[in-house]
Design a protein around this motif. Structure first.
Motif, mmCIF file in Angstrom:
data_model
loop_
_atom_site.group_PDB
_atom_site.id
_atom_site.type_symbol
_atom_site.label_atom_id
_atom_site.label_comp_id
_atom_site.label_asym_id
_atom_site.label_seq_id
_atom_site.Cartn_x
_atom_site.Cartn_y
_atom_site.Cartn_z
ATOM 1 N N GLN A 64 1.401 6.236 3.791
ATOM 2 C CA GLN A 64 2.515 5.295 3.848
ATOM 3 C C GLN A 64 3.356 5.404 2.584
ATOM 4 O O GLN A 64 2.835 5.373 1.470
ATOM 5 N N ARG A 87 -1.087 4.048 11.311
ATOM 6 C CA ARG A 87 -1.837 3.716 10.100
ATOM 7 C C ARG A 87 -2.548 4.939 9.554
ATOM 8 O O ARG A 87 -3.161 4.878 8.483
ATOM 9 N N SER A 134 -2.197 1.899 16.184
ATOM 10 C CA SER A 134 -3.157 2.402 15.194
ATOM 11 C C SER A 134 -2.804 3.800 14.704
ATOM 12 O O SER A 134 -3.164 4.166 13.583
ATOM 13 N N GLU A 181 0.811 -1.215 0.000
ATOM 14 C CA GLU A 181 0.000 0.000 0.000
ATOM 15 C C GLU A 181 0.848 1.270 0.000
ATOM 16 O O GLU A 181 0.308 2.379 -0.034
ATOM 17 N N PHE A 224 4.692 -0.966 13.839
ATOM 18 C CA PHE A 224 3.815 -0.404 12.799
ATOM 19 C C PHE A 224 2.400 -0.959 12.893
ATOM 20 O O PHE A 224 1.416 -0.207 12.852
ATOM 21 N N TYR A 225 2.271 -2.259 13.035
ATOM 22 C CA TYR A 225 0.949 -2.877 12.987
ATOM 23 C C TYR A 225 0.201 -2.864 14.316
ATOM 24 O O TYR A 225 -1.024 -3.016 14.328
#
Length: 274
Positions: free
Chosen positions: A175, A171, A168, A133, A164-165
């Protein structure tokens, strides 16, 4: 009734033979106690770069911090803070304090980090993290507003992925990733693949793109090149990437038993992007 034996009574029971043995031992070591003791003298360190003065990196930093409009937020995994040969301090020494902010941790909630949350919600903020993405920074920089903010995660690939994941906030920004085929100059640390770059190198390339000034990249890379050169001169070895070692049959560590890790290593050998 008091049954405890006093100290003097205890020593009276077994003092005879023990004392004689101790005297014999002392006699054998009598001259050793008079030998001079060499004191451990700590090497003099530079107050700016915290390196030993013989390998001070200050001559390789810019005389004045680089003038940039882009602000960097370095999200550093706690394990990186204790590493001796880390690159973030070198990066920070090249930039003004308000243009390179370092936050250390694994979890970054909005309540605890309101400033970071505001930055992540700003439309001019980017986060540098590769993936399907992610847009190419070189292309996005042509149309992206300036000044901007770039968030970079500092840690191993598994640590960066976890940060990163599992946060939140990260996000929210756009990116982006770097489209480059250059090899890392951070040759004193093993990278997963031939094209993996250190945090400093990523920041240097990103700033050069956003500021439209290739000289920025050259200036920021200079202390990293000096660091690696000093380490190699003092016994360090060049570290090839794990990809290089696997492809050339030079990987001498046991293969992982974990199927997921084993699969990742197979992808490296087959030159599949992971």
């Amino acid at each position: 009734m008091e049954t405890a034996v006093t100290g003097s009574e205890e020593s009276g029971v077994a003092e005879g033979p023990v004392e004689e043995a101790a005297e014999r031992e002392d006699g054998g070591c009598e001259g050793l106690w008079e030998l001079p003791v060499e004191r451990c003298v700590r090497r003099a360190e530079c107050g700016r770069c915290s390196r030993p003065q013989k390998v001070c990196l200050c001559p390789f930093f810019p005389v004045h911090p680089l003038k940039v409009s882009t602000c960097l937020y370095i999200i550093q995994h706690p394990a990186e803070e204790s590493r001796v040969l880390r690159t973030v301090p070198l990066l920070a020494a090249c930039l003004p304090g308000d243009k390179c902010k370092v936050l250390i941790g694994r979890r970054f909630g909005e309540d605890r980090y309101p400033e970071l949350a505001a930055v992540c919600r700003n439309s001019s903020t980017l986060i540098l993290y590769p993936g399907a993405e992610a847009a190419n920074l070189e292309e996005l920089a042509l149309i992206f507003p300036s000044p901007s903010t770039i968030i970079i995660i500092d840690g191993t690939w598994s640590q960066a992925k976890d940060i990163f994941y599992k946060n939140s906030l990260f996000r929210l920004p756009k990116q982006v990733q770097l489209k480059t085929s250059i090899s890392s100059q951070y040759v004193i640390r093993t990278q997963p693949t031939n094209t993996c770059l250190s945090t400093l190198e990523c920041a240097a390339i990103a700033l050069a793109i956003m500021e439209k000034n290739d000289g920025i990249q050259e200036t920021i890379l200079r202390p990293l090149q000096a660091l690696c050169s000093f380490q190699l001169q003092h016994g360090a070895q060049i570290h090839h990437s794990k990809e290089h070692l696997l492809k050339n049959g030079l990987y001498d560590k046991p293969m992982p038993k974990n199927k997921r890790k084993l699969r990742r290593m197979e992808l490296l050998v087959n030159n599949v992007k992971i």
